[in-house]
Design a protein around this motif. Sequence first.
Motif, PDB file in Angstrom:
ATOM      1  N   MET A 153       0.822  -1.190   0.000  1.00  0.00           N
ATOM      2  CA  MET A 153       0.000   0.000   0.000  1.00  0.00           C
ATOM      3  C   MET A 153       0.872   1.262   0.000  1.00  0.00           C
ATOM      4  O   MET A 153       0.439   2.277  -0.501  1.00  0.00           O
ATOM      5  CB  MET A 153      -0.938   0.002   1.204  1.00  0.00           C
ATOM      6  N   THR A 154       2.055   1.146   0.547  1.00  0.00           N
ATOM      7  CA  THR A 154       2.954   2.302   0.551  1.00  0.00           C
ATOM      8  C   THR A 154       3.333   2.682  -0.883  1.00  0.00           C
ATOM      9  O   THR A 154       3.378   3.866  -1.220  1.00  0.00           O
ATOM     10  CB  THR A 154       4.214   2.000   1.381  1.00  0.00           C
ATOM     11  N   ALA A 155       3.577   1.661  -1.711  1.00  0.00           N
ATOM     12  CA  ALA A 155       3.914   1.926  -3.115  1.00  0.00           C
ATOM     13  C   ALA A 155       2.722   2.523  -3.854  1.00  0.00           C
ATOM     14  O   ALA A 155       2.880   3.426  -4.691  1.00  0.00           O
ATOM     15  CB  ALA A 155       4.370   0.643  -3.800  1.00  0.00           C
ATOM     16  N   VAL A 156       1.526   2.048  -3.530  1.00  0.00           N
ATOM     17  CA  VAL A 156       0.313   2.586  -4.151  1.00  0.00           C
ATOM     18  C   VAL A 156       0.145   4.052  -3.759  1.00  0.00           C
ATOM     19  O   VAL A 156      -0.192   4.892  -4.593  1.00  0.00           O
ATOM     20  CB  VAL A 156      -0.927   1.760  -3.739  1.00  0.00           C
ATOM     21  N   LYS A 157       0.389   4.349  -2.484  1.00  0.00           N
ATOM     22  CA  LYS A 157       0.276   5.737  -2.014  1.00  0.00           C
ATOM     23  C   LYS A 157       1.211   6.649  -2.797  1.00  0.00           C
ATOM     24  O   LYS A 157       0.816   7.735  -3.232  1.00  0.00           O
ATOM     25  CB  LYS A 157       0.580   5.831  -0.519  1.00  0.00           C
ATOM     26  N   GLN A 191      -5.523  13.592  -2.894  1.00  0.00           N
ATOM     27  CA  GLN A 191      -5.111  13.729  -1.498  1.00  0.00           C
ATOM     28  C   GLN A 191      -5.885  12.776  -0.596  1.00  0.00           C
ATOM     29  O   GLN A 191      -5.314  12.155   0.313  1.00  0.00           O
ATOM     30  CB  GLN A 191      -5.276  15.175  -1.042  1.00  0.00           C
ATOM     31  N   LYS A 192      -7.191  12.633  -0.832  1.00  0.00           N
ATOM     32  CA  LYS A 192      -8.013  11.733  -0.022  1.00  0.00           C
ATOM     33  C   LYS A 192      -7.558  10.287  -0.209  1.00  0.00           C
ATOM     34  O   LYS A 192      -7.418   9.533   0.762  1.00  0.00           O
ATOM     35  CB  LYS A 192      -9.494  11.887  -0.428  1.00  0.00           C
ATOM     36  N   MET A 193      -7.316   9.875  -1.438  1.00  0.00           N
ATOM     37  CA  MET A 193      -6.883   8.511  -1.709  1.00  0.00           C
ATOM     38  C   MET A 193      -5.492   8.248  -1.138  1.00  0.00           C
ATOM     39  O   MET A 193      -5.218   7.158  -0.633  1.00  0.00           O
ATOM     40  CB  MET A 193      -6.910   8.224  -3.219  1.00  0.00           C
ATOM     41  N   ALA A 194      -4.621   9.234  -1.179  1.00  0.00           N
ATOM     42  CA  ALA A 194      -3.288   9.085  -0.589  1.00  0.00           C
ATOM     43  C   ALA A 194      -3.396   8.898   0.920  1.00  0.00           C
ATOM     44  O   ALA A 194      -2.699   8.059   1.507  1.00  0.00           O
ATOM     45  CB  ALA A 194      -2.414  10.291  -0.924  1.00  0.00           C
ATOM     46  N   ARG A 203      -2.696  -0.143   8.821  1.00  0.00           N
ATOM     47  CA  ARG A 203      -3.592  -1.206   9.286  1.00  0.00           C
ATOM     48  C   ARG A 203      -3.075  -2.581   8.862  1.00  0.00           C
ATOM     49  O   ARG A 203      -3.164  -3.545   9.625  1.00  0.00           O
ATOM     50  CB  ARG A 203      -5.015  -1.004   8.749  1.00  0.00           C
ATOM     51  N   PHE A 204      -2.553  -2.682   7.641  1.00  0.00           N
ATOM     52  CA  PHE A 204      -1.992  -3.955   7.179  1.00  0.00           C
ATOM     53  C   PHE A 204      -0.833  -4.381   8.074  1.00  0.00           C
ATOM     54  O   PHE A 204      -0.699  -5.560   8.409  1.00  0.00           O
ATOM     55  CB  PHE A 204      -1.522  -3.870   5.723  1.00  0.00           C
ATOM     56  N   ASP A 205      -0.008  -3.420   8.464  1.00  0.00           N
ATOM     57  CA  ASP A 205       1.104  -3.734   9.366  1.00  0.00           C
ATOM     58  C   ASP A 205       0.585  -4.230  10.714  1.00  0.00           C
ATOM     59  O   ASP A 205       1.117  -5.186  11.290  1.00  0.00           O
ATOM     60  CB  ASP A 205       1.995  -2.503   9.582  1.00  0.00           C
ATOM     61  N   GLN A 206      -0.473  -3.597  11.216  1.00  0.00           N
ATOM     62  CA  GLN A 206      -1.051  -4.014  12.495  1.00  0.00           C
ATOM     63  C   GLN A 206      -1.655  -5.413  12.400  1.00  0.00           C
ATOM     64  O   GLN A 206      -1.485  -6.238  13.300  1.00  0.00           O
ATOM     65  CB  GLN A 206      -2.119  -3.011  12.946  1.00  0.00           C
ATOM     66  N   VAL A 207      -2.345  -5.699  11.301  1.00  0.00           N
ATOM     67  CA  VAL A 207      -2.928  -7.031  11.104  1.00  0.00           C
ATOM     68  C   VAL A 207      -1.819  -8.075  11.028  1.00  0.00           C
ATOM     69  O   VAL A 207      -1.928  -9.156  11.623  1.00  0.00           O
ATOM     70  CB  VAL A 207      -3.816  -7.060   9.840  1.00  0.00           C
ATOM     71  N   ALA A 208      -0.758  -7.746  10.319  1.00  0.00           N
ATOM     72  CA  ALA A 208       0.374  -8.685  10.216  1.00  0.00           C
ATOM     73  C   ALA A 208       0.966  -8.979  11.588  1.00  0.00           C
ATOM     74  O   ALA A 208       1.273 -10.137  11.895  1.00  0.00           O
ATOM     75  CB  ALA A 208       1.440  -8.111   9.288  1.00  0.00           C
ATOM     76  N   GLU A 209       1.120  -7.962  12.413  1.00  0.00           N
ATOM     77  CA  GLU A 209       1.664  -8.166  13.757  1.00  0.00           C
ATOM     78  C   GLU A 209       0.762  -9.080  14.584  1.00  0.00           C
ATOM     79  O   GLU A 209       1.243  -9.986  15.274  1.00  0.00           O
ATOM     80  CB  GLU A 209       1.839  -6.823  14.471  1.00  0.00           C
TER      81      GLU A 209
END
Length: 75
Positions: free
Chosen positions: A1-5, A33-36, A45-51
């Motif tokens: 998602m970071t690359a998408v941002k 800006q909203k999508m970013a 959130r993905f990082d939190q789910v992974a943890e």
Amino acid sequence: MTAVKAKIEGMEFSRIEGGIFQAIVGPHTALVQKMATLTGQASQRFDQVAEVLIVCADTYEAEERTGMHNIDNLW
């Protein structure tokens, strides 16, 4: 998602680049800006789910080892 941002942030353009479509530059910029912002939040959130999944997997494995040890001692 970071690359998408990063890709989404690169989609902004100026009124000069908008040419005859200058009327959509403002709404387009707001949308970018909203999508970013949303993709940045999704990345967190993905990082939190992974943890959480890693903790769950570690707990499962530890309980599996403990359970196998208890079963082995029954025989």
